[in-house]
Design a protein around this motif. Sequence first.
Motif, PDB file in Angstrom:
ATOM      1  N   VAL A  14      43.423 -11.866  12.037  1.00 30.06           N
ATOM      2  CA  VAL A  14      42.173 -11.171  11.736  1.00 30.06           C
ATOM      3  C   VAL A  14      41.940 -10.096  12.795  1.00 30.06           C
ATOM      4  O   VAL A  14      41.949  -8.916  12.512  1.00 30.06           O
ATOM      5  N   ASP A  15      41.753 -10.552  14.058  1.00 31.92           N
ATOM      6  CA  ASP A  15      41.511  -9.568  15.129  1.00 31.92           C
ATOM      7  C   ASP A  15      42.433  -9.792  16.326  1.00 31.92           C
ATOM      8  O   ASP A  15      42.239  -9.188  17.370  1.00 31.92           O
ATOM      9  N   ALA A  16      43.412 -10.679  16.173  1.00 36.51           N
ATOM     10  CA  ALA A  16      44.281 -10.985  17.317  1.00 36.51           C
ATOM     11  C   ALA A  16      45.719 -11.192  16.852  1.00 36.51           C
ATOM     12  O   ALA A  16      45.965 -11.606  15.718  1.00 36.51           O
ATOM     13  N   THR A  17      46.651 -10.894  17.764  1.00 38.74           N
ATOM     14  CA  THR A  17      48.067 -11.062  17.439  1.00 38.74           C
ATOM     15  C   THR A  17      48.465 -12.530  17.574  1.00 38.74           C
ATOM     16  O   THR A  17      47.766 -13.319  18.198  1.00 38.74           O
ATOM     17  N   LEU A  86      46.847 -11.134  21.746  1.00 43.12           N
ATOM     18  CA  LEU A  86      46.112  -9.953  22.218  1.00 43.12           C
ATOM     19  C   LEU A  86      45.077  -9.514  21.193  1.00 43.12           C
ATOM     20  O   LEU A  86      45.328  -9.523  19.989  1.00 43.12           O
ATOM     21  N   ARG A  87      43.919  -9.136  21.697  1.00 39.91           N
ATOM     22  CA  ARG A  87      42.892  -8.512  20.852  1.00 39.91           C
ATOM     23  C   ARG A  87      42.505  -7.214  21.540  1.00 39.91           C
ATOM     24  O   ARG A  87      42.081  -7.231  22.691  1.00 39.91           O
ATOM     25  N   ASN A  88      42.708  -6.102  20.848  1.00 33.67           N
ATOM     26  CA  ASN A  88      42.483  -4.772  21.433  1.00 33.67           C
ATOM     27  C   ASN A  88      43.245  -4.633  22.751  1.00 33.67           C
ATOM     28  O   ASN A  88      42.727  -4.081  23.724  1.00 33.67           O
ATOM     29  N   GLY A  89      44.449  -5.190  22.800  1.00 37.55           N
ATOM     30  CA  GLY A  89      45.296  -5.052  23.979  1.00 37.55           C
ATOM     31  C   GLY A  89      44.998  -6.008  25.120  1.00 37.55           C
ATOM     32  O   GLY A  89      45.695  -6.012  26.128  1.00 37.55           O
ATOM     33  N   VAL A  94      43.318 -18.322  21.405  1.00 36.28           N
ATOM     34  CA  VAL A  94      43.378 -18.489  19.952  1.00 36.28           C
ATOM     35  C   VAL A  94      43.783 -19.925  19.634  1.00 36.28           C
ATOM     36  O   VAL A  94      44.324 -20.640  20.481  1.00 36.28           O
ATOM     37  N   ARG A  95      43.517 -20.321  18.389  1.00 39.20           N
ATOM     38  CA  ARG A  95      43.988 -21.614  17.890  1.00 39.20           C
ATOM     39  C   ARG A  95      45.196 -21.377  17.007  1.00 39.20           C
ATOM     40  O   ARG A  95      45.180 -20.484  16.160  1.00 39.20           O
TER      41      ARG A  95
END
Length: 105
Positions: A14-17, A86-89, A94-95
């Motif tokens: 969604v918003d993270a790698t 990563l989210r926005n670098g 995260v789960r």
Amino acid sequence: GPGARDGPFGTVGVDATEPVPVFSPQPDYTSAAMLAKVQGEVHLDVVVLASGRVGDVRVVRAPKPSFGLEEKAIATAKRWIFKPSLRNGAPVNVRVTIILTFTLR
């Protein structure tokens, strides 16, 4: 659930790698499980911290009775090391689901 002290959480896809395992040892059998010839998968819900280390680990699914395989799986997962999500670098918690397979050779 995750406490505020864990820092921000991202959502993979969604918003993270996706975090990438860089050290992923496989679990050992317990002697009880070997004797009982238990095989199968232990599904774990794992928090991968922004540091790349593993935080909270919960068993989602496991062979029943597990003859100690759940505990082995948790202990093993806690040793894994990831390239963090990563989210926005920037690294975030995260789960993810880790599946550890116990197979008699």
